[in-house]
Enzyme design. Structure first.
Site, short mmCIF file in Angstrom:
data_model
loop_
_atom_site.label_atom_id
_atom_site.label_comp_id
_atom_site.label_asym_id
_atom_site.label_seq_id
_atom_site.Cartn_x
_atom_site.Cartn_y
_atom_site.Cartn_z
N LYS A 161 9.17 13.55 14.81
CA LYS A 161 10.47 13.53 15.48
C LYS A 161 10.34 12.79 16.69
CE LYS A 161 13.32 16.77 12.94
NZ LYS A 161 14.23 17.93 13.10
N ARG A 205 8.04 22.69 8.84
CA ARG A 205 8.58 21.86 7.94
C ARG A 205 8.01 20.48 8.12
NH1 ARG A 205 12.92 18.10 7.48
NH2 ARG A 205 13.80 18.24 5.62
#
Length: 276
Positions: free
Chosen positions: A219, A253
């Protein structure tokens, strides 16, 4: 070691956290390496994923929601193929009860809801009646505008307060407390500094009463910290995940399952040796 009660069984892992592998049945998820179907799922299973997270509606910054029919057209063929080859737990990344119900009927086990049961008034009742675990995530606004200068007075207090409210709602709706997982929503309407604060304090959410999932893989906060583009953020992701697990996360995740599994094996081995 972490445990999770599904509808019909309990799953455990000898790692310090469950590894949830990402399968995006979308054409526009931000990391192209997660896009695909059964071929991605098969690889992640072989690499040691504990859970697969299957999604068909991109929630990357700037994306727009799709309707239930399109979502199911993308999800169901992949889910059916997964169930032909494996009984691995599958979470479904959706906000829609009609989509979740269809996926449960095809063998899905967990709801991963970026709206924390807010976007569909029927979702909580469905999860309660089906006795499935739910992942409640915090986000600010919707993906198309969530990164337009998000501002908090105190990001941890605001995210924590919101998640506790959603936990209360889930419990009132009949979802048992052993089937609630919290996700602070890294990158969902947060600045880099906001995300760093939430990583550092993830284990403090709801006073540590519920397991926490951290979705950090590749991210923008990893790019902020390393200066690297998304294609070169694996090492940064591994470091951030280990920090999150050490700070209390029970689920990570990830796009890169094999590397995540190896990093957790090192963490477990070193911790074990230190305690002998």
């Amino acid at each position: 070691m972490p445990e999770l009660n599904l509808k019909d069984r309990k799953i455990k892992t000898d790692k310090k956290a469950f590894v949830m592998g990402i399968v995006n049945a979308t054409p526009d998820s931000f990391w192209s390496g997660s896009r695909g179907g059964i071929e991605i799922a098969r690889r992640l299973i072989d690499e040691g994923a504990d859970i697969l997270d299957l999604g068909a509606e991109s929630t990357r910054p700037g994306s727009r929601y799709i309707d239930a029919e399109e979502e199911l057209d993308r999800l169901l063929p992949v889910l059916k193929e997964i169930r032909k080859i494996s009984s691995i737990p599958v979470s479904i990344d959706t906000r829609k009860s009609s989509v979740m119900k269809a996926c449960i009927d095809e063998g899905a086990d967990i709801l991963n809801d970026v709206s924390a049961l807010e976007d569909d008034e029927n979702m909580a009742c469905l999860c309660s009646s089906q006795k499935i675990p739910v992942i409640l995530m915090h986000k600010k606004s919707t993906p198309d505008v969530m990164q337009n200068n998000p501002v908090y007075d105190n990001v941890f207090l605001e995210v924590n307060s919101y998640l506790k409210q959603r936990v209360d709602f889930a419990l009132r709706s009949g979802i048992s407390n052993d089937k609630i997982i919290l996700d602070p929503g890294i990158g969902f309407g947060k600045s880099a500094q906001d995300n760093i604060c939430l990583i550092k304090r993830c284990g403090e959410l709801a006073e540590g009463k519920f397991p926490v999932l951290m979705a950090l893989s590749r991210k923008s906060v990893i790019g902020f910290l390393t200066g690297k583009p998304v294609e070169e953020r694996m090492a940064g992701t591994l470091a951030a995940n280990i920090i999150a697990v050490e700070r209390g996360a029970s689920f990570i995740r990830v796009h890169d399952v094999k590397e995540a599994v190896d990093s957790l094996a090192v963490l477990r081995g070193i911790n074990f040796e230190c305690c002998r």
